[in-house]
Design a protein around this motif. Structure first.
Motif, PDB file in Angstrom:
ATOM      1  N   ASP A  89       0.832  -1.200   0.000  1.00 26.77           N
ATOM      2  CA  ASP A  89       0.000   0.000   0.000  1.00 26.77           C
ATOM      3  C   ASP A  89       0.869   1.253   0.000  1.00 26.77           C
ATOM      4  O   ASP A  89       0.532   2.248  -0.646  1.00 26.77           O
ATOM      5  N   PHE A  90       1.964   1.205   0.740  1.00 27.87           N
ATOM      6  CA  PHE A  90       2.871   2.348   0.784  1.00 27.87           C
ATOM      7  C   PHE A  90       4.305   1.845   0.940  1.00 27.87           C
ATOM      8  O   PHE A  90       4.549   0.749   1.456  1.00 27.87           O
ATOM      9  N   TYR A  91       5.242   2.683   0.477  1.00 28.23           N
ATOM     10  CA  TYR A  91       6.668   2.442   0.671  1.00 28.23           C
ATOM     11  C   TYR A  91       7.203   3.660   1.416  1.00 28.23           C
ATOM     12  O   TYR A  91       6.987   4.801   1.005  1.00 28.23           O
ATOM     13  N   LEU A  92       7.884   3.425   2.535  1.00 32.73           N
ATOM     14  CA  LEU A  92       8.385   4.533   3.353  1.00 32.73           C
ATOM     15  C   LEU A  92       9.838   4.250   3.717  1.00 32.73           C
ATOM     16  O   LEU A  92      10.167   3.178   4.231  1.00 32.73           O
ATOM     17  N   GLN A  93      10.701   5.230   3.426  1.00 35.76           N
ATOM     18  CA  GLN A  93      12.131   5.077   3.701  1.00 35.76           C
ATOM     19  C   GLN A  93      12.476   5.603   5.084  1.00 35.76           C
ATOM     20  O   GLN A  93      12.054   6.695   5.469  1.00 35.76           O
ATOM     21  N   LYS A  94      13.205   4.799   5.831  1.00 34.43           N
ATOM     22  CA  LYS A  94      13.658   5.218   7.147  1.00 34.43           C
ATOM     23  C   LYS A  94      14.712   6.334   6.992  1.00 34.43           C
ATOM     24  O   LYS A  94      15.409   6.403   5.985  1.00 34.43           O
ATOM     25  N   GLY A  95      14.825   7.141   8.010  1.00 36.11           N
ATOM     26  CA  GLY A  95      15.831   8.192   8.002  1.00 36.11           C
ATOM     27  C   GLY A  95      15.191   9.556   8.172  1.00 36.11           C
ATOM     28  O   GLY A  95      13.972   9.723   8.088  1.00 36.11           O
ATOM     29  N   GLY A  96      16.020  10.560   8.414  1.00 32.01           N
ATOM     30  CA  GLY A  96      15.513  11.902   8.612  1.00 32.01           C
ATOM     31  C   GLY A  96      15.114  12.134  10.061  1.00 32.01           C
ATOM     32  O   GLY A  96      15.429  11.359  10.971  1.00 32.01           O
ATOM     33  N   GLU A  97      14.391  13.192  10.288  1.00 29.12           N
ATOM     34  CA  GLU A  97      13.996  13.585  11.631  1.00 29.12           C
ATOM     35  C   GLU A  97      12.964  12.587  12.165  1.00 29.12           C
ATOM     36  O   GLU A  97      11.937  12.336  11.529  1.00 29.12           O
ATOM     37  N   PRO A  98      13.189  11.966  13.333  1.00 25.04           N
ATOM     38  CA  PRO A  98      12.324  10.885  13.835  1.00 25.04           C
ATOM     39  C   PRO A  98      10.863  11.290  13.979  1.00 25.04           C
ATOM     40  O   PRO A  98       9.973  10.514  13.646  1.00 25.04           O
ATOM     41  N   GLY A  99      10.618  12.498  14.506  1.00 24.24           N
ATOM     42  CA  GLY A  99       9.232  12.898  14.699  1.00 24.24           C
ATOM     43  C   GLY A  99       8.461  12.927  13.395  1.00 24.24           C
ATOM     44  O   GLY A  99       7.336  12.418  13.306  1.00 24.24           O
ATOM     45  N   SER A 100       9.060  13.537  12.373  1.00 21.24           N
ATOM     46  CA  SER A 100       8.405  13.593  11.068  1.00 21.24           C
ATOM     47  C   SER A 100       8.259  12.207  10.458  1.00 21.24           C
ATOM     48  O   SER A 100       7.247  11.875   9.829  1.00 21.24           O
ATOM     49  N   LEU A 101       9.293  11.374  10.631  1.00 24.14           N
ATOM     50  CA  LEU A 101       9.263  10.024  10.076  1.00 24.14           C
ATOM     51  C   LEU A 101       8.116   9.209  10.670  1.00 24.14           C
ATOM     52  O   LEU A 101       7.331   8.599   9.949  1.00 24.14           O
ATOM     53  N   PHE A 102       8.003   9.229  11.996  1.00 18.03           N
ATOM     54  CA  PHE A 102       6.945   8.438  12.631  1.00 18.03           C
ATOM     55  C   PHE A 102       5.568   9.037  12.361  1.00 18.03           C
ATOM     56  O   PHE A 102       4.572   8.312  12.263  1.00 18.03           O
ATOM     57  N   ALA A 103       5.499  10.356  12.238  1.00 19.95           N
ATOM     58  CA  ALA A 103       4.216  10.983  11.902  1.00 19.95           C
ATOM     59  C   ALA A 103       3.775  10.545  10.512  1.00 19.95           C
ATOM     60  O   ALA A 103       2.593  10.269  10.266  1.00 19.95           O
TER      61      ALA A 103
END
Length: 529
Positions: free
Chosen positions: A98-112
């Motif tokens: 359904d979606f592809y999401l790459q880890k990395g970057g600012e944690p708050g934005s990533l988890f949001a």
């Protein structure tokens, strides 16, 4: 509470992701250290969604996804990985992610962003399940209509032709669907002449020449007639009712007509016709278009999927995304892009865009800011999903519900549905009229045994027959009106089930019974005698 299974070979990330989702969303998160462990856990209990890492020992995330899809699992699946290669994203989406999401970057934005995509995936699955359930319910109800029913569009072409019409005319559904030039009349009267539906949609005016005993009630046309050409020339006395079909804006889009064989009523006999109606929905599924743009909205990368819309990637790269967006939606796209760049928060946008030929498509855009090594936003990356077919399906559902409501409101037989406790949860307006109630609402929520049965022993015999045969056809019982007076009826009923095979209750049709002597298909008994 939404149940989620998160699969990753990094225990620390498993725990951190679980804590975030359970703290900031309505989620219950289980974790698995490998794909094999996840498969074992899914055998024990179903999950509403799955989040998986890509690179794991023995079985990677895409292999897990392919395994699930091979088993016909439609559980929402998000690939959450540190591997950022485009080919991995494309393979995952092609495999049914359904979606592809790459880890990395600012944690708050990533988890949001992860939480947002998870919520979207679950919501889409819920909508898809509801659409499927509605279509199944519609098909089941229409398949039990006793009257011959057909419909035409504004051009006079046949769009519905049920089994009872096949039996009455000898013309098969596949032979007549899509035909015009009074094809319905040719099948019914063996002559190409105006019929009731032609007057509904304004194709004919001299209605009294063909139906001298016509009654007009609101927007319906009602008449009785003898048609000698029905049933292979055997002929039949019939009751006909025709009414318009409307779209969501109240515009007439066609007309629907029901033909009831009342020959048996005139002769103190009766024959029922079972019917079915097939609604065909063609849905084309396309892969998402992966893109990357700079802070000015200029596309710096676009996936090869744009070829489906007449473009090559080279034609699109360096162009601004707004160039392809429908004029009325440009402000929405630009505003969301500016917010994403200003706040660093992932965005979700729905807009329309044109292909190279000027055709309009609906797209769902899930994009997130891209940060450089210093944490500065340098652009936006995301995926465009073509949701044009989903929009069409939703509209078709609205139209199907309107057709279904029109059928229920115009039918003279009473359709009913009860739950497992014997409580009435659905009844057509004709039921309130037959039983002497002022409205349907006065009947809903009442116990059938105490409200409708003149003698509770009637219900015991009825249920015993249902248990014995699975359904009853032309089965007689004595009901009671609101004033307590008895009324004999004939019912054709069955148990209905959910998708797991669990019985939800009983549904069917009943109508006021003709005189004594009629013998039903099931037991041939008048259950009170």
């Amino acid at each position: 509470m939404i149940s989620v299974l998160y699969v990753d070979d990094e225990p620390a990330l498993l725990e951190l992701t679980r804590l975030f989702l359970e703290r900031y969303g309505n989620y219950s998160v289980d974790t698995a250290i490998s794909a094999l462990d996840a498969l074992d856990m899914m055998k024990a209990a179903p999950y509403d969604a799955i989040i998986s890492d890509y690179q794991m020992p023995v079985m990677d995330g895409i292999a897990l996804l392919k395994h699930l899809r091979a088993e016909d699992s439609s559980t929402p699946f998000i690939l959450f990985t540190g591997r950022g290669r485009e080919e991995i994203a494309i393979e995952a989406l092609n495999a049914g992610a359904d979606f592809y999401l790459q880890k990395g970057g600012e944690p708050g934005s990533l988890f949001a962003e992860l939480e947002h995509k998870l919520r979207l995936a679950v919501e889409r699955r819920r909508i898809a399940d509801e659409l499927s359930e509605s279509r199944q319910r519609m098909t089941a109800i229409v398949s039990h209509l006793p009257d011959a029913t057909f419909a035409i569009d504004l051009e006079g072409k046949v769009i519905v032709w049920n089994r009872a019409m096949e039996e009455m005319t000898g013309v098969k559904e596949e032979e007549i669907l899509g035909t015009g030039d009074h094809a319905c009349a040719a099948a019914i009267y063996r002559a190409r002449r105006p019929i009731l539906l032609d007057f509904i949609i304004g194709r004919e005016e001299k209605i009294k020449e063909y139906y001298p005993d016509l009654t007009v009630k609101d927007d319906r046309l009602i008449t009785e007639n003898y048609i000698p050409t029905l049933y292979g020339g055997r002929g039949a006395h019939v009751w006909l009712v025709a009414s318009p079909l409307y779209d969501a804006h109240g515009t007439i889009t066609g007309a629907i007509e029901s033909i009831r064989d009342i020959t048996d009523r005139k002769l103190a006999e009766e024959a029922l016709h079972r019917s079915e109606e097939k609604y065909r929905t063609l849905t084309e599924q396309t892969n998402d278009i992966i893109y990357l743009m700079d802070v000015n909205g200029r596309l710096t990368h676009i996936g090869p999927q744009v070829a489906r819309y007449g473009y090559t990637p080279e034609e699109i790269i360096s162009q601004n995304l707004s160039v392809f967006v429908v004029e009325e939606d440009v402000a929405i796209v630009v505003d969301d892009l500016e917010k994403a760049i200003a706040t660093g928060i992932p965005r979700y946008t729905v807009f329309r865009a044109r292909d190279k030929s000027g055709n309009i498509y609906w797209f769902e855009d899930s994009g997130a800011p891209v940060f450089d090594e210093n944490g500065v936003i340098v652009g936006v990356s995301g995926a465009l999903r073509d949701i044009t077919d989903r929009r069409r399906i939703e509209q078709k559902l609205v139209e199907s519900e309107r057709i279904y409501r029109s059928i229920l409101e115009n039918m003279r037989d009473v359709f009913y549905r009860s739950d497992r406790e014997g409580i009435l949860i659905m009844v057509s307006p004709s039921g309130a009229e037959l039983l002497g109630y002022g409205s349907v609402e006065e009947l809903l929520g009442k116990k059938i045994d105490s409200t409708l049965y003149a003698d509770r022993g009637e219900q015991d015999r009825f249920l015993a027959e249902m248990d014995k045969r699975g359904e009853v056809v032309n089965y007689r019982v004595i009901l009671k009106r609101r004033d307590g007076s008895p009324i004999p009826v004939e019912t054709s009923s069955r148990r209905y089930y959910d998708e797991n095979g669990c019985c939800l209750g009983i549904e069917g049709f009943f109508r006021s019974a003709p005189g004594p002597g009629f013998r039903g298909e099931t037991s041939g008994e008048y259950s009170r005698c």
